[in-house]
Structure formats: structure tokens, C-alpha cells
Design a protein around this motif. Structure first.
Motif, PDB file in Angstrom:
ATOM      1  N   UNK A   1      10.455 -11.256  63.931  1.00  0.00           N
ATOM      2  CA  UNK A   1      10.616 -12.702  63.785  1.00  0.00           C
ATOM      3  C   UNK A   1      10.035 -13.448  64.998  1.00  0.00           C
ATOM      4  N   UNK A   2      10.304 -12.979  66.202  1.00  0.00           N
ATOM      5  CA  UNK A   2       9.837 -13.751  67.350  1.00  0.00           C
ATOM      6  C   UNK A   2       8.311 -13.669  67.482  1.00  0.00           C
ATOM      7  N   UNK A   3       7.729 -12.490  67.247  1.00  0.00           N
ATOM      8  CA  UNK A   3       6.270 -12.379  67.307  1.00  0.00           C
ATOM      9  C   UNK A   3       5.629 -13.306  66.290  1.00  0.00           C
ATOM     10  N   UNK A   4       6.198 -13.323  65.074  1.00  0.00           N
ATOM     11  CA  UNK A   4       5.617 -14.146  64.020  1.00  0.00           C
ATOM     12  C   UNK A   4       5.790 -15.629  64.330  1.00  0.00           C
ATOM     13  N   UNK A   5       6.956 -16.011  64.847  1.00  0.00           N
ATOM     14  CA  UNK A   5       7.181 -17.433  65.146  1.00  0.00           C
ATOM     15  C   UNK A   5       6.234 -17.929  66.223  1.00  0.00           C
ATOM     16  N   UNK A   6       5.789 -17.033  67.101  1.00  0.00           N
ATOM     17  CA  UNK A   6       4.840 -17.443  68.133  1.00  0.00           C
ATOM     18  C   UNK A   6       3.463 -17.710  67.543  1.00  0.00           C
ATOM     19  N   UNK A   7       3.044 -16.856  66.622  1.00  0.00           N
ATOM     20  CA  UNK A   7       1.649 -16.930  66.182  1.00  0.00           C
ATOM     21  C   UNK A   7       1.452 -17.788  64.935  1.00  0.00           C
ATOM     22  N   UNK A   8       2.264 -17.514  63.900  1.00  0.00           N
ATOM     23  CA  UNK A   8       1.935 -18.082  62.586  1.00  0.00           C
ATOM     24  C   UNK A   8       1.981 -19.620  62.549  1.00  0.00           C
ATOM     25  N   UNK A   9       3.057 -20.271  63.033  1.00  0.00           N
ATOM     26  CA  UNK A   9       3.053 -21.743  62.960  1.00  0.00           C
ATOM     27  C   UNK A   9       1.909 -22.367  63.765  1.00  0.00           C
ATOM     28  N   UNK A  10       1.615 -21.816  64.955  1.00  0.00           N
ATOM     29  CA  UNK A  10       0.525 -22.375  65.759  1.00  0.00           C
ATOM     30  C   UNK A  10      -0.811 -22.180  65.050  1.00  0.00           C
ATOM     31  N   UNK A  11      -0.996 -21.011  64.439  1.00  0.00           N
ATOM     32  CA  UNK A  11      -2.233 -20.763  63.702  1.00  0.00           C
ATOM     33  C   UNK A  11      -2.344 -21.713  62.518  1.00  0.00           C
ATOM     34  N   UNK A  12      -1.209 -22.004  61.880  1.00  0.00           N
ATOM     35  CA  UNK A  12      -1.228 -22.929  60.750  1.00  0.00           C
ATOM     36  C   UNK A  12      -1.575 -24.344  61.217  1.00  0.00           C
TER      37      UNK A  12
END
Ligand SMILES: Nc1ncnc2c1ncn2[C@@H]1O[C@H](COP(=O)(O)OP(=O)(O)OP(=O)(O)O)[C@@H](O)[C@H]1O
Ligand SMILES: [Mg+2]
Lengths: 260, 276
Positions: free
Chosen positions: A191-202
């Protein structure tokens, strides 16, 4: 109210979302996508050390994460590319962690729970820790924002303005390490790895300035947390993965409307 | 105006470097050997030299961006420098408008930003993304940014790269205007030998060490200069004299054992003809 596990999960997720927006933007700008995984893997080593020396697991994982942030900075300062350094460290940390933990039999059973966390099991203490960490890191980012953005755009221009790019890189790595190490214990590394990357990439591709990107990323992270929690309740699906799935859906939608 | 600036021996230099040596990182191989350098307020100094001769290294050492192997650099206290590096790779991953870029790291008002962009010939591009600019437009934006905070010294490493021909001429005009208006000193690296000879107060030929140094008229007759640039340099003096009509007869001061001699304007023409 705070006794309600759903409310605690929501608050924990929102606290993280608040700080992963701007931090995650730096992760995208500086190509540090593997930072979350590297820190998560290093945390295994931290768990082994904590159990072997009878320390608090928070303390063990935090110190290992900080050591890794320093190592990342030193290696990139010596001219290694960031993605290479993170790739090397992620795998070696995992290997060292697994070797170390094999010497501490009591730790093996905790491992998967540790790596995958459970946002529904968040306690008040965890909540306080996450919010304190998030607010400290947010304050730090606001304070150094201009300097960090300048150093990210171009190191030579930053130096000419009296900014030390190596210092800014160290501070960013430390902030990331602290947030990831705190969050892994509570919500798991996925969850933390994804929260760092995915929203910013979006958020990238729709915005014109770094500030707008950080805000939009925060917004997407908040919505992901809320809708993921709701979905997990609705469909009785695992919560952490549901939040990540929600953010992935927003990423996909953003690609459709991307300004090319 | 060049004549006016002679003999200002006693003004404190903005930057003074003595016996400066730089090694290639991690080795003892010298990139620069025993360079003495200084620049005074209001002076236009151009560094010329072949690729890899250490021009950018010298500049980065003067700015304090590079470890020195020996020697020292003294910058005047509170010196404000506007810097345009030679290579500026921008990462497309960070969204950045021209307007926002001008406010890094110190914020400036909209009107200051607008004026700076107008000055450098790219008005109205505030809302464009940096990575979507043409090479020349980007170069002009960099220059605008360097001009923002009333610099005492502009340091420009090959600022005319990617500029069109009228752009290069206009650029040197702009440099001269900036110097006139603000009194800023200007340190340039350039390969446009023809224009350099017209626009500088002092020229430094660099090739790992200072090969020759002095006013354009001194340098253009220096054997070391011709050795460095060969036939490419031959026409520069003729062109130089074509555009300048002030008095000649300056004394060529010998530098670094290049041998001292003095020439008058007539002599130089003779030298040129016999060479050609
Ligand atoms: N980042 C670097 N790392 C290692 N060596 C370098 C680096 N940059 C330059 N050098 C070396 O230092 C020497 C001088 O380089 P420098 O960039 O100062 O040359 P220059 O005169 O500016 O050349 P150009 O006209 O091509 O810009 C060269 O031999 C080069 O190989
Ligand atoms: Mg150069």
C-alpha cells in the motif's frame, strides 16, 4: 468514534495520502520508484535486528530505513544512477534480510503480516505515529520546497543559487525512509509503495507546475483511500489491495484524459 | 568604450583566482594548470579555446562548483551572480512553466518576469512548458532568469548555442546593453570568434592553461592564438578592424612566457597580410 476500526483505517489512510502526494511527486520527478520496495525489503533486516536485540520493531526498522536512505544518497552522490542504486539496494536488502531472519526463528511467522500489513488493524498508537510523521514531513517539505524543486530541475542551477543538491537529496531520502518505515508496519509495503507512485503518476500530464501536481496527487491519493475502503466494505475485499486497485483505476482514467 | 576601461588597475576584482589547478575527478590528470584569473566590475571577458580545453571547468571552479587541486578562488562578499550553464538537461518528468521556472529558487513578481522575458526577446511565453521550447527559446529563457536579481556578474557558458544568426548578433547587443544599464561584469565562453573579438574587453585563450590573454587586438596577433585556432582565426582581425575605428597602438603585455612585443595597428595589418 476512534474505536471504530473503519474510522481508524480511514484516518490512517488519509494521513498517509496527505504526505504521499508531494513526496510521491518527487519520487516520480527523480525516478525513485523503487524507493518504497527498497525500504520495505530493508525493513525485513530491521525486523531481524529488532528481534535479535530485543528492541522495538519500529525502532529497528526505522534505523535500517534511515541507514538505507543515507546509503542511497552516498551512492548517487558518487555518480551512480538513482534507479540502478535503488534496484541494487532493493535486492540486496531483501537477501540480507532473509539471511538475517533465518537466524531468528521467532521472526519467521511475523514476516508476511509485516510485509503486507493490515490497515484495518490500526491502533490508536499507530494512528498517532502516522499523523505525527506525516505532519513533520509535510512541514519539512513546505520549508524546503523551493530549494528541493530547484535542485530537482537542475543541480547546476541550484548550486549557482547557493543550494547544495546533495543535502536536498539526503533530506528527501530521509523523509521518504521515515514515512515508508512508519507506514509499512501499519498498512504494509504494497500500500505505501503504491500510494507513493500511482497517484503522482496519475497527476502527471494534467498539470503545468510542480505545486499543482503535488496537490492533484494528494487529491487522487485521498480519493483512492476513501473509495478503496468503501469498496472493501462493499465487496468484502482485502482493504490495502482495494485501495491500491482504486488508485490504479484513477491512473487509467487519467491516461485517457491525458494532455499529450 | 573599451578605451575607457583601461587602467582600472586598482578596482577590487569581483572574482580573483590564483594558481588554480583542477584535476579530472578521481585522478591526478590535470584539466587546468596554474590559471590566474580575475574579472573587474563592468568588464566583458571572453574565454575561447578548443573543445575539452577546460573552459567550462574554469567557470565551474570560479563559481565554487568544483573541487580545486590547488590554488584559490576569492569572490567579493555578497557577489550576485547570474549563471547560464553550457548544458542544461531538463527532465521532462517535472511539469514546469516558464513563469514558474523564473521563480526558482527566489520568487519574482509577474511584472519582473514579463520584463525579463521581453528583454531577452521571448515575450509572452510565460505559460509554456520548459520542455516544449525550442533550443533558442530555452536559451533566451535561461538568460532572462540569469538577469532577474540584478547580478553584479553574468556568467554565460556558450550562451549563443542554438541561436539563429540574427539572434547571435542581437545577443551580443543585449549583453552590451545590460553592461551599460546595470554595470554588470560579464564572463563569457564562446566559439563565435568573430563576434567575440568585437564585443569583449579582454579575451582569454585557454587550452589546459592560459595560452594568451589580453585585449582582442593583442590576442588576435598572438602566435599562441593562431596556433590554437589555425586558419579559422585568420580573418578575425581584419573583421575586427573593419568594425572598430578607435585608436590602436596598444601595448601587448606578455603573458605566461608567450614573449613580449608591441605592435601598432599598421603592424598588425602587415602581419595579417604576410600570413595570408
Ligand atoms: N563531468 C565530467 N566528468 C569528468 N571529466 C569531465 C567532466 N566534464 C568535463 N570533463 C573533462 O574535463 C576536461 C575539460 O572539460 P570542459 O567541459 O571544461 O571543456 P570545455 O572547454 O568547456 O569544452 P567545450 O568547448 O566542449 O564545452 C575535458 O577533458 C573533459 O573530458
Ligand atoms: Mg564547455
Amino acid at each position: 468514534m476512534l474505536d471504530d476500526f473503519l474510522i481508524r483505517a480511514l484516518l490512517a489512510g488519509l494521513g498517509l495520502a496527505l504526505v504521499t502526494g508531494p513526496l510521491g511527486s518527487f519520487v516520480v520527478w527523480r525516478r525513485m520508484a523503487y524507493f518504497g520496495d527498497s525500504t520495505a525489503h530493508a525493513s525485513i533486516l530491521g525486523v531481524a535486528i529488532s528481534l535479535a536485540f530485543h528492541m522495538s520493531i519500529y525502532l529497528g526498522t526505522l534505523s535500517v530505513a534511515i541507514a538505507m536512505a543515507v546509503l542511497v544518497t552516498v551512492l548517487t552522490n558518487r555518480g551512480q544512477a538513482m534507479d540502478t542504486v535503488l534496484g541494487v539496494l532493493a535486492h540486496s536488502a531483501l537477501a540480507f534480510g532473509l539471511v538475517a531472519i533465518s537466524f531468528v526463528p521467532s521472526a519467521r511467522s511475523d514476516l508476511s503480516a509485516f510485509l503486507f500489513g493490515d490497515i484495518l488493524a490500526v491502533q490508536r498508537f499507530d494512528l498517532a505515529l502516522i499523523w505525527a510523521g506525516a505532519l513533520c514531513v509535510l512541514a519539512l517539505l513546505c520549508w524546503r520546497w523551493q530549494r528541493m524543486v530547484t535542485a530537482t530541475v537542475n543541480e547546476e542551477l541550484a548550486m549557482a543559487a547557493g543550494i547544495d543538491p546533495r543535502l536536498e537529496r539526503l533530506i528527501l531520502s530521509l523523509a521518504l525512509a521515515v514515512v515508508v518505515a512508519l507506514a509499512i508496519r501499519v498498512v504494509g509495503s504494497l500500500l505505501i509503495s503504491a500510494l507513493l507512485i500511482v497517484p503522482a503518476a496519475a497527476a502527471r500530464g494534467r498539470v503545468s507546475t510542480p505545486e499543482k501536481m503535488a496537490l492533484l496527487a494528494t487529491g487522487i491519493a485521498v480519493i483512492s483511500v476513501a473509495s478503496g475502503l468503501w469498496a472493501s466494505l462493499q465487496f468484502d475485499s482485502p482493504t490495502g489491495p482495494s485501495i491500491v486497485s482504486a488508485s490504479a483505476v484513477y491512473f487509467a482514467i487519467a491516461q485517457i484524459f491525458r494532455r499529450v | 568604450m573599451r578605451g575607457l576601461r583601461k587602467g582600472r588597475c586598482c578596482v577590487t576584482p569581483l572574482i580573483k583566482a590564483s594558481n588554480l589547478s583542477i584535476h579530472r575527478s578521481g585522478t591526478t590528470e590535470a584539466v587546468l594548470k596554474q590559471v590566474d584569473f580575475s574579472i573587474r566590475p563592468g568588464e566583458i571577458v571572453t574565454v575561447v579555446g578548443p573543445n575539452g580545453s577546460g573552459k567550462s571547468s574554469l567557470i565551474r571552479a570560479l563559481l565554487g562548483h568544483m573541487p580545486l587541486a590547488s590554488g584559490g578562488v576569492a569572490r567579493k562578499a555578497g557577489l550576485r551572480i547570474g549563471y547560464v550553464p553550457q548544458k542544461l538537461q531538463l527532465d521532462s518528468a517535472i511539469p514546469m512553466t516558464v513563469r514558474r521556472f523564473l521563480s526558482l529558487p527566489r520568487r519574482v513578481s509577474d511584472s519582473v518576469a514579463r520584463t525579463a522575458l521581453e528583454t531577452t526577446g521571448v515575450p509572452g511565453i510565460e505559460q509554456r512548458q520548459l520542455t516544449r521550447l525550442s533550443g533558442g527559446q530555452f536559451q533566451r529563457v535561461l538568460l532572462a532568469r540569469a538577469l532577474l536579481h540584478e547580478p553584479d556578474l553574468l556568467v554565460l557558458d556558450e550562451p549563443t548555442q542554438g541561436l539563429d544568426q540574427p539572434g547571435i548578433v542581437a545577443f551580443y547587443q543585449l549583453i552590451e546593453d545590460v553592461r551599460q544599464k546595470t554595470g554588470a561584469a560579464i564572463l563569457l565562453v564562446s566559439h563565435d570568434l568573430l563576434v567575440v573579438m568585437r564585443a569583449s574587453d579582454r579575451v582569454i585563450c585557454l587550452n589546459g592553461h592560459i595560452c594568451c590573454e589580453g585585449t582582442p587586438e593583442d590576442v588576435s596577433v598572438d602566435p599562441a592564438y593562431h596556433a590554437l585556432f589555425g586558419s579559422g582565426a585568420r580573418g578575425t582581425l581584419a573583421l575586427y578592424h573593419h568594425h572598430h575605428d578607435h585608436d590602436h597602438g596598444a601595448v601587448c603585455e606578455p603573458k605566461l612566457g608567450q614573449g613580449g612585443f608591441s605592435v601598432s595597428a599598421n603592424d598588425t595589418h602587415v602581419t595579417e597580410q604576410t600570413r595570408a
